[in-house]
Design a protein around this motif. Structure first.
Motif, mmCIF file in Angstrom:
data_model
loop_
_atom_site.group_PDB
_atom_site.id
_atom_site.type_symbol
_atom_site.label_atom_id
_atom_site.label_comp_id
_atom_site.label_asym_id
_atom_site.label_seq_id
_atom_site.Cartn_x
_atom_site.Cartn_y
_atom_site.Cartn_z
ATOM 1 N N GLU A 1 7.734 5.789 -0.557
ATOM 2 C CA GLU A 1 6.284 5.995 -0.586
ATOM 3 C C GLU A 1 5.499 4.759 -0.121
ATOM 4 O O GLU A 1 4.289 4.674 -0.330
ATOM 5 N N THR A 2 6.188 3.811 0.473
ATOM 6 C CA THR A 2 5.485 2.610 0.958
ATOM 7 C C THR A 2 4.825 2.922 2.295
ATOM 8 O O THR A 2 5.490 3.336 3.240
ATOM 9 N N GLU B 1 -7.411 0.124 -4.747
ATOM 10 C CA GLU B 1 -7.507 1.575 -4.570
ATOM 11 C C GLU B 1 -6.266 2.169 -3.938
ATOM 12 O O GLU B 1 -5.817 3.254 -4.325
ATOM 13 N N LYS B 2 -5.647 1.479 -2.988
ATOM 14 C CA LYS B 2 -4.543 2.049 -2.247
ATOM 15 C C LYS B 2 -3.179 1.524 -2.665
ATOM 16 O O LYS B 2 -2.169 1.963 -2.133
ATOM 17 N N GLU C 1 0.850 -1.179 0.000
ATOM 18 C CA GLU C 1 0.000 0.000 0.000
ATOM 19 C C GLU C 1 0.893 1.238 0.000
ATOM 20 O O GLU C 1 1.815 1.352 0.811
ATOM 21 N N PHE C 2 0.615 2.165 -0.950
ATOM 22 C CA PHE C 2 1.446 3.362 -1.115
ATOM 23 C C PHE C 2 0.718 4.584 -0.560
ATOM 24 O O PHE C 2 -0.508 4.605 -0.426
ATOM 25 N N HIS C 3 1.509 5.604 -0.293
ATOM 26 C CA HIS C 3 0.929 6.880 0.131
ATOM 27 C C HIS C 3 0.181 7.500 -1.037
ATOM 28 O O HIS C 3 0.587 7.378 -2.196
ATOM 29 N N LYS C 4 -0.899 8.196 -0.737
ATOM 30 C CA LYS C 4 -1.706 8.800 -1.795
ATOM 31 C C LYS C 4 -0.995 9.927 -2.526
ATOM 32 O O LYS C 4 -1.387 10.325 -3.617
ATOM 33 N N LEU D 1 4.571 5.879 -9.138
ATOM 34 C CA LEU D 1 3.943 4.662 -8.618
ATOM 35 C C LEU D 1 4.222 3.481 -9.537
ATOM 36 O O LEU D 1 4.508 2.365 -9.072
ATOM 37 N N CYS D 2 4.180 3.717 -10.834
ATOM 38 C CA CYS D 2 4.461 2.639 -11.792
ATOM 39 C C CYS D 2 5.895 2.140 -11.654
ATOM 40 O O CYS D 2 6.167 0.942 -11.756
ATOM 41 N N ARG D 3 6.826 3.071 -11.434
ATOM 42 C CA ARG D 3 8.224 2.664 -11.271
ATOM 43 C C ARG D 3 8.425 1.875 -9.985
ATOM 44 O O ARG D 3 9.229 0.930 -9.946
#
Length: 1567
Positions: free
Chosen positions: A380-381, A340-341, A301-304, A311-313
């Motif tokens: 960003e995790t 979603e997250k 789950e990543f930060h928004k 995010l793709c990388r």
């Protein structure tokens, strides 16, 4: 896959089309991208379909005991349900992006100005899906319903991965919107995202606002005219460039031209195990499997705040690392999907071709590494959660033919998804993974229970903490304890190696090492337990140790633990360890050196100055030196033995020290190694030592394995089908045998019966299983202990052992072995497993579509080379050309004239030694491979096998073909099997492509397809047999001329050996199994009757009982009420009668006389040939049969088929009546005699109505035998003459030759009874030659009995011994108790009169009689048992054991009234009279007055009865007359000369003299 009315896959798709069917158009038609992830954005409409109730259904099924069966059913339901939805979406132009779990995601990619039209199209598609498939009722009571969400707008696509493996992701706000819409929807609802609602033609939509700015609920579309929508539909298709252009397929992607570049691109999106199967051309129906896997779900789950490109990388970086780690550990990254997250990565360990025994430990270790990497390296995790489960799943293809996906389905897959949510931020696993990982408990932490949606019992959960070394050393133990009640089986060679090493260690004062090597479960641990017992018994001090794989990674661990055991500090409390060690070292090792052992044994001796100045290497050398010093001193007091189980896990440092210890200290080391495990260099050097010996552990003998099974089950005998089950699955592996026996007990498959319970006759067929067991030889001779209960076991009637699933442990072992092979070899073995334990190459090729002969032979040879398969004949080679052409399956298309000869040629080739018959050579592999198939594919393949074998299911060419139940197919007619639809497709009206290809093929044979060999005339034999025979000599000369006439030019199949036994084993038996598995009960019943008839024809009564029991189970449970029960299988009246007739014959041979009579009467009733119950009925029926029956025979019908039907009925009537007179002849009472006479008369009349010369001859032979039994001399000889005259009219066939052999046996019997012994011997040898040629063991045993009696009376005792050895070879194979009773009776005769010749010892004869005399088989045979009991009485009289004489003589007195005038009855009567003579002359007064208070007039009455009863056995008359004269001259018990009683040269005179001398010696001693 697809169903009947849907699109059907062509037989040969190009590779590109097969790859495209697994992928969305978004991948197939995309432009080439670079290696780095790149975003591509397009406008489109997303449709998400969520199947609700699926997880609840899985949970409901998971609570049952048949987990794998339920998973198969679950996958079957989901695949057919989702395939309808997939096809509907494809018809509307949608592109199926993925099918993940119970969610389907589809995309319509268009331009922005086309969105409103496409939204309308997708909305219409959604409404139709809800209308047609919105609710689905399952039989389990859990409904499946749909929740549909729609969104529209900008869709981002990205490909992540590398050059080897790539994954498609769709991301963006609208992807999140469709997921939100699904969550907001209730069952049977359609929800549109707010953006979709804004972009659509709102005037056409009837909606309900759910949440402002979030979603609306679609109720309906306002479409006034259907024509308007069709026009709108056509307009929308112009927006979809890849919509199908042909009505024959649903996707354009499947019609692309071959393109190597495109193929390489598509291959990157497919898992490697699936790619191999596609490259080999395996059909998609063959890809799916049911197997146990370990599932890993990684949620990141990543930060928004993360940008979408960033995010793709991050996902790319995570995907590369995860796939690398997972693939190195033996797993595969199955798919990546967004939520979603963040995103989720589904990984699977144990997919086909990638199974490892330690996959749980690998999955846990990989997961922990991934968990650490994601936290430490991915910016960003926000949260990382990983869950691991292990359990059976369906891994295969779901969806439609045009678009499907390879996925995993099962309760454990649903559980792993719930665990990620329930235990965030952890590496969690279920209890099964925890246990199967075999990792130390300190690496785990138990987690609190949490409620999970739709999962009622998730079980205990654990957090995995990673591998950490705990401060401890191993403990002493052996995995097995010695079994005190059962000896170690077949280990004499291995124990001798230990004893030799033991002696070498004592005498040579050198260390010795014995290393036992064997496979898993071969008994290594049990052998160590036995050695442990022997060593302790000899006064050795034993240090036992069991190692694990993890121990091999710890330095010096094995020696550390062994020395801890030696110092006895492994079991003492930690606070006392240092003091205990100090006491052990005191006086041996200097005090300053004690601190060397601090780290090794976890103690805290003060560090000395000397030790502090040593480096690590010096300390290690000093520790080893101290150990050697300690052990040297110890062995001077008491010998030492190291017992190390699983020694291949010894670490390298310990191996080096053990090698040094072996050369310097006289210690005996005993170790076990597992075969095929790669040893380290230190271990190899140790094995090369001259003081080390490697001993391979041999497999258990088959008899020892069965004995072990009896011990495990607590019985003295197990049925033949269970013996076959264990031998085939165990391959003489004791561990497998123990596990299988425990599994059978846990599944309540076996029934146990008290062996010592009084053996009474049964009145119901359903309760005969125990009697059938008691009618065969026991696996373990019962002990004579009175207080110990003895049992036999049987298999429940409703259980098919071939379909009993393996225990999970054994299946995992076998699947691990299977996955070591190539995918081609795996497919071949899976198909071979469907055929059976043994299989034919041509049938195997029939199940392998697209396989060339050369490819098949190449793979087969590779499997034979590695001993996975083996030829049935050691000298056999795999044939290069097919022996059974494929046309043999379609033989129904041939003409009636062509079919019999060609089919029999193929059938003959099937049983030639070089015919390509193979069998599995590795235990459990066949069963595990069979269990991998999903149920639907199993049934389809079993149907193929049944259709192939059906054409070969008849008598062999030597027997002129035809049915084993004569004219069976004509009697049953052309009854078709019921529709296969409901059986195959439990949840749909149609089946798979594979199923539909063969549905309806399997049905009972048609009369038109009969092998009409009986129609063939042999004109040359008519000329030969034109003159009827009048005497026995003429008959014998004619038979000799006929045998000499036989030549290949005459096209006579009688010159070839009979292969009916092979047909039963290789055709009929597997054919019945195939029918049972497919649910074709009508065909199964037909072939079970055929198999039972064949088994009886081959004298295997128990096998016939086994088949009839299976046939009975198909008819349903017996009715508790007197009215007829409703059968679960359709049976015609003829088959019902045949079933009764066959059961009657089986009961007769089992000694169940009352039930046999009842069944034979019932069979006659069904055949319209009633047999009376009362004496008045007998009188009236006899009158009708004598004076009216011959006039009432109607004219034979003109129709050939009707004629054959009548012949079938007459044949069964004759057989039933023959059984009846034999049954009634067993009791020599007046009432039974009336019934027997009537049955014999009716048999003769029915045979004459048969108008078949062979049958007439057989009937006259039977009538002759009956007349001899009842003492009717005139009719006896008259019937014999009639049989001789009729025999000359028989056409020369195998059936005719059999009738001649029966007649010759009858003539030999007659000549024996009349006293013409030389002629009897001559006839007997001629009959024996024909019987062996015909392979008729029952008739051969009768001939041997006649030969023995003739040779015995002729005093040719050498010939008697030779005959008995042949009789033993025949009887011992089938464990025939009655045949063995005849054999031991003859042995007793030799012991009494054979001039010192010995065939079997008296103790062996006595043991047999004691164990089996109360069985119904022998209690029904009064004639035989009279001779046996009288012979035993005479033997004990010879040894002056008069109390035992009295015991057996009393039994003989009870039997004599029940005997008849047959040869055995007369022989027994003679022995009984001899006992009387002995008793009158030699018995002491005390015994004589107690047993025989009357005078010798009673004896004279017995003599009178003999002469009146045994009129037809004059061979004994002179002998008995001499006995009678001696009794009459004796008067009172006065001494007399033996020469006045019996001629001096008889054996009885010598026996009397010996008895008198023994008695006189005994009396002298007493005085």
């Amino acid at each position: 896959m697809t169903t009947g009315g849907r699109e059907v896959a062509p037989p040969l798709w190009p590779v590109e089309a097969r790859l495209a069917a697994l992928l969305p158009d978004l991948v197939v038609f995309r432009k080439p991208w670079g290696s780095k992830p790149e975003l591509a954005t397009a406008q489109g409409v997303l449709l998400g379909v969520h199947v609700t109730g699926f997880t609840a259904l899985m949970d409901r099924l998971s609570l049952t005991c048949q987990l794998e069966h339920d998973i198969d059913k679950l996958a079957h339901i989901f695949s057919y349900y989702i395939s309808d939805i997939v096809e509907h979406v494809l018809c509307f132009g949608g592109d199926i992006l993925n099918i993940t779990g119970n969610v389907l995601l589809a995309l319509w990619t268009v331009k922005q100005n086309q969105l409103s039209d496409i939204i309308t199209l997708v909305a219409k598609c959604s409404l139709e899906i809800q209308e047609k498939f919105g609710i689905y009722h399952t039989r389990e009571g859990q409904d499946l319903q749909l929740k549909i969400g729609l969104s529209a707008g900008r869709i981002s696509q990205v490909i992540v991965g590398d050059e080897q493996r790539q994954y498609l992701l769709v991301i963006g706000r609208d992807v999140d919107d469709v997921q939100l819409a699904q969550r907001l929807a209730q069952a049977n609802e359609i929800v549109l995202s707010w953006n979709c609602w804004k972009l659509c033609e709102q005037y056409m939509f009837e909606v309900e606002i759910m949440r402002e700015d979030e979603a609306v609920k679609l109720r309906d579309l306002h479409i006034i005219d259907r024509f308007d929508f069709d026009e709108h539909f056509d307009k929308c298709l112009n927006y979809l460039p890849h919509y199908r252009t042909s009505a024959e397929t649903l996707r354009t992607a499947l019609e692309l031209d071959p393109d190597s570049a495109l193929e390489q691109t598509l291959r990157k999106h497919i898992m490697t195990n699936l790619l191999k199967k596609i490259d080999e051309g395996q059909p998609m129906e063959y890809v799916s499997e049911l197997r146990t896997v370990t599932t890993v779900l990684i949620s990141i789950e990543f930060h928004k705040t993360a940008w979408i490109l960033h995010l793709c990388r991050l996902i790319q970086e995570a995907a590369l690392y995860i796939s690398t780690v997972i693939e190195k550990a033996g797993g595969q990254l199955s798919r990546i999907f967004m939520f979603e997250k963040g995103c989720m990565f589904l990984c699977v360990f144990g997919l086909p071709g990638h199974k490892n025994p330690d996959e749980c430990a690998r999955a846990l270790d990989s997961s922990f590494r991934i968990f650490s990497f994601c936290w430490e390296n991915l910016n960003e995790t926000k949260l990382v959660s990983i869950s691991i489960t292990n359990g059976p799943v369906f891994c295969g293809v779901v969806g439609a033919v045009a678009r499907h996906e390879y996925t995993v389905i099962g309760p454990k897959v649903s559980l792993v998804a719930r665990m990620v949510t329930a235990y965030p931020g952890l590496v969690s696993c279920d209890e099964v993974t925890y246990l199967r990982s075999m990792l130390p408990a300190y690496n785990f932490k138990k987690l609190p229970e949490k409620i999970m949606k739709n999962i009622s019992n998730p079980g205990t959960m654990y957090e995995y903490l990673g591998q950490s070394r705990c401060v401890m050393f191993g403990k002493r133990h052996l995995p097995r304890e010695r079994n005190k009640s059962h000896p170690l089986l077949d280990r004499e060679k291995e124990l001798e190696a230990f004893k030799v090493a033991h002696q070498g260690c004592l005498h040579q004062k050198k260390g010795q090492a014995v290393l036992y090597e064997g496979g898993k479960g071969c008994g290594k641990s049990q052998l160590l337990a036995e050695i442990n017992f022997l060593a302790q018994k000899e006064g050795y001090r034993v240090l036992p140790l069991k190692l694990k794989e993890a121990d091999s990674k710890q330095y010096f661990y094995a020696i550390q633990t062994l020395m801890a055991i030696f110092f006895e500090i492994d079991t003492c409390p930690a606070y006392y360890r240092q003091e205990c060690l100090h006491q052990q070292l005191h006086g041996i090792v200097q005090e300053p050196l004690h601190c060397l052992f601090n780290d090794l044994f976890f103690v805290k001796f003060p560090i000395s100055f000397k030790v502090s100045h040593m480096d690590d290497l010096a300390r290690q050398k000093k520790v080893k030196s101290c150990f050697i010093q300690v052990l040297r001193k110890a062995v001077r007091k008491i010998p030492l033995i190291f017992l190390i189980d699983e020694a291949m896990y010894i670490d390298a440092a310990s191996w080096a020290f053990l090698g040094e210890l072996l050369s310097r200290v006289p210690i005996l080391m005993v170790m076990t190694l597992t075969t095929a495990y790669t040893l380290c260099v230190g271990a190899q050097n140790f094995l090369q030592s001259p003081q080390a010996v490697l001993v391979p552990i041999s497999k258990l003998a088959a008899t020892s394995l069965l004995r072990l099974a009896c011990w495990e089950l607590g019985v003295v005998s197990i049925p033949q089908e269970l013996q076959s089950y264990l031998l085939r699955r165990c391959f003489r592996n004791p561990l497998y045998c123990e596990i299988l026996c425990q599994d059978l007990l846990s599944k309540d498959i076996l029934l146990f019966h008290d062996l010592q319970k009084e053996d009474k006759e049964n009145t119901k067929w359903e309760t005969l299983s125990a009697k059938a067991m008691k009618s065969t030889m026991y696996s373990i001779i019962p002990t004579s202990c009175d207080d110990q209960k003895l049992y036999v076991c049987t298999v429940r009637d409703d259980v098919n052992l071939d379909t009993v699933l393996l225990p999970l442990l054994l299946k995992e072992i076998a699947v691990n072995q299977l996955d070591q092979l190539s995918s081609e070899e795996q497919l071949l073995l899976k198909c071979a497993a469907v055929i059976g334990h043994s299989f034919h190459v041509d049938l195997l090729q029939h199940l392998l579509p697209g396989w060339a002969r050369n490819k098949l032979l190449q793979v087969l040879r590779a499997l034979v080379d590695v001993h996975v398969l083996q030829c049935l004949n050691e000298n056999q080679e795999i044939p290069a050309e097919p022996l059974l052409a494929h046309s043999s399956v379609n033989i129904i298309d041939q003409t009636t004239e062509e079919k019999p000869a060609s089919l029999l040629r193929l059938q003959e080739q099937l049983f030639l030694p070089q015919a390509g018959m193979l069998e599995f050579g590795v235990p459990l592999l066949r069963e595990a491979a069979w269990e991998l198939w999903p149920k639907e594919q199993q049934i389809a393949l079993h149907l193929e096998c049944a259709c192939f074998l059906q054409e070969l299911a008849c008598r062999c060419g030597s027997c002129h073909g035809g049915d084993f139940v004569p004219f069976h197919r004509f009697a049953v007619g052309s009854t078709k099997s019921s529709s296969r639809t409901s059986r195959f497709c439990t949840y749909k009206d149609t089946g798979s492509v594979l199923t539909h290809a063969i549905t309806g093929k399997l049905q009972p044979p048609f009369p038109q397809d009969s092998l009409q060999f009986q129609e063939k005339t042999f004109r040359s034999w008519e000329a030969l047999s034109s003159d009827p025979c009048r005497t026995e000599e003429e008959f014998l000369d004619q038979v000799n001329r006929k045998l000499a006439w036989t030549s290949p030019e005459e096209d006579l199949l009688t010159t070839k050996p009979c292969h009916c036994e092979e047909i039963l084993k290789l055709v009929l038996s597997p054919l019945t199994q195939h029918c049972l598995v497919t649910g074709e009960t009508t065909c199964a019943f037909y072939y079970l009757l055929e198999a039972a008839a064949a088994a009886l024809d081959l004298s295997d009564n128990y096998l016939a009982f086994f088949y009839l029991r299976k046939a009975g189970s198909l008819r349903g449970p017996p009715s508790a009420f007197p009215f007829p029960r409703k059968h679960t299988v359709k049976i015609c009246q003829f088959e019902e009668a045949t079933f009764c007739c066959l059961r009657s014959e089986v009961c007769f041979k089992m000694g169940q006389i009352t039930l046999a009579k009842k069944l034979a009467r019932e069979a006659l009733r069904l055949l319209k040939r009633h047999f009376p119950w009362t004496w008045f009925g007998v009188f009236f029926k006899t009158f009708l049969e004598k004076y009216w029956f011959s006039c009432s025979v109607s004219r034979r019908p003109d129709s050939p088929i009707e004629s054959k039907k009548k012949l079938a009925i007459l044949q069964q009537q004759v057989h039933c009546l023959s059984l009846l007179w034999q049954l009634y002849s067993l009791e020599a009472t007046a009432n039974n005699l009336r019934f027997a006479c009537l049955a014999a008369l009716m048999q003769k009349n029915s045979a004459e109505a048969f108008a078949n010369e062979v049958q007439v001859v057989s009937s006259y032979v039977d009538l002759s035998q009956f007349s001899q039994n009842v003492g009717d001399r005139d009719k006896w000889l008259q019937c014999e003459r009639m049989a001789i005259q009729k025999s000359s009219l028989c056409w020369f066939s195998r059936e005719g030759l059999l009738a001649m052999a029966q007649l010759m046996q009858s003539l030999a019997y007659t000549k024996l009874c009349l006293g013409h012994l030389d002629f009897s011997i001559k006839l007997g040898f001629q009959a024996l030659e024909i019987c062996r040629y015909l392979r008729k063991p029952t008739l051969e045993k009768l001939v041997l009995s006649v030969l023995f009696r003739s040779a015995f009376l002729k005093k040719k005792f050498d010939l008697c011994v030779h005959v008995l050895e042949n009789q033993w070879a025949l009887t011992s194979k089938t464990h025939d108790v009655l045949g063995l009773a005849c054999f031991y009776s003859a042995c007793l005769d030799l012991l009494l009169y054979g001039e010192g010749l010995l065939c079997r010892s008296f103790d062996e004869c006595l043991n047999f009689i004691q164990h089996y005399e109360h069985s119904c088989v022998l209690t029904s045979q009064s004639n035989i048992m009279l001779g046996v009991q009288s012979s035993l009485a005479m033997w004990f009289a010879q040894d002056s054991q008069w109390h035992l004489f009295v015991h057996h003589f009393s039994k003989a007195c009870q039997l004599v009234k029940r005997t008849n005038a047959s040869l055995f009855g007369s022989h027994g009567f003679v022995r009984f009279l001899e006992c009387h003579v002995l008793m009158l002359q030699s018995m002491p007064e005390c015994f004589f007055t107690r047993i025989y208070p009357k005078n010798h007039n009673q004896t004279l009455k017995y003599f009178k009865e003999f002469f009146s009863r045994c009129v037809t056995c004059p061979v004994y008359h002179q002998w008995v007359s001499e006995l009678k004269a001696s009794v009459m001259r004796c008067g009172k018990r006065e001494p007399m000369s033996l020469t006045n009683i019996i001629p001096v040269d008889t054996g009885f005179a010598r026996f009397r003299e010996k008895g008198n001398s023994c008695w006189k010696t005994t009396l002298t001693k007493e005085i």
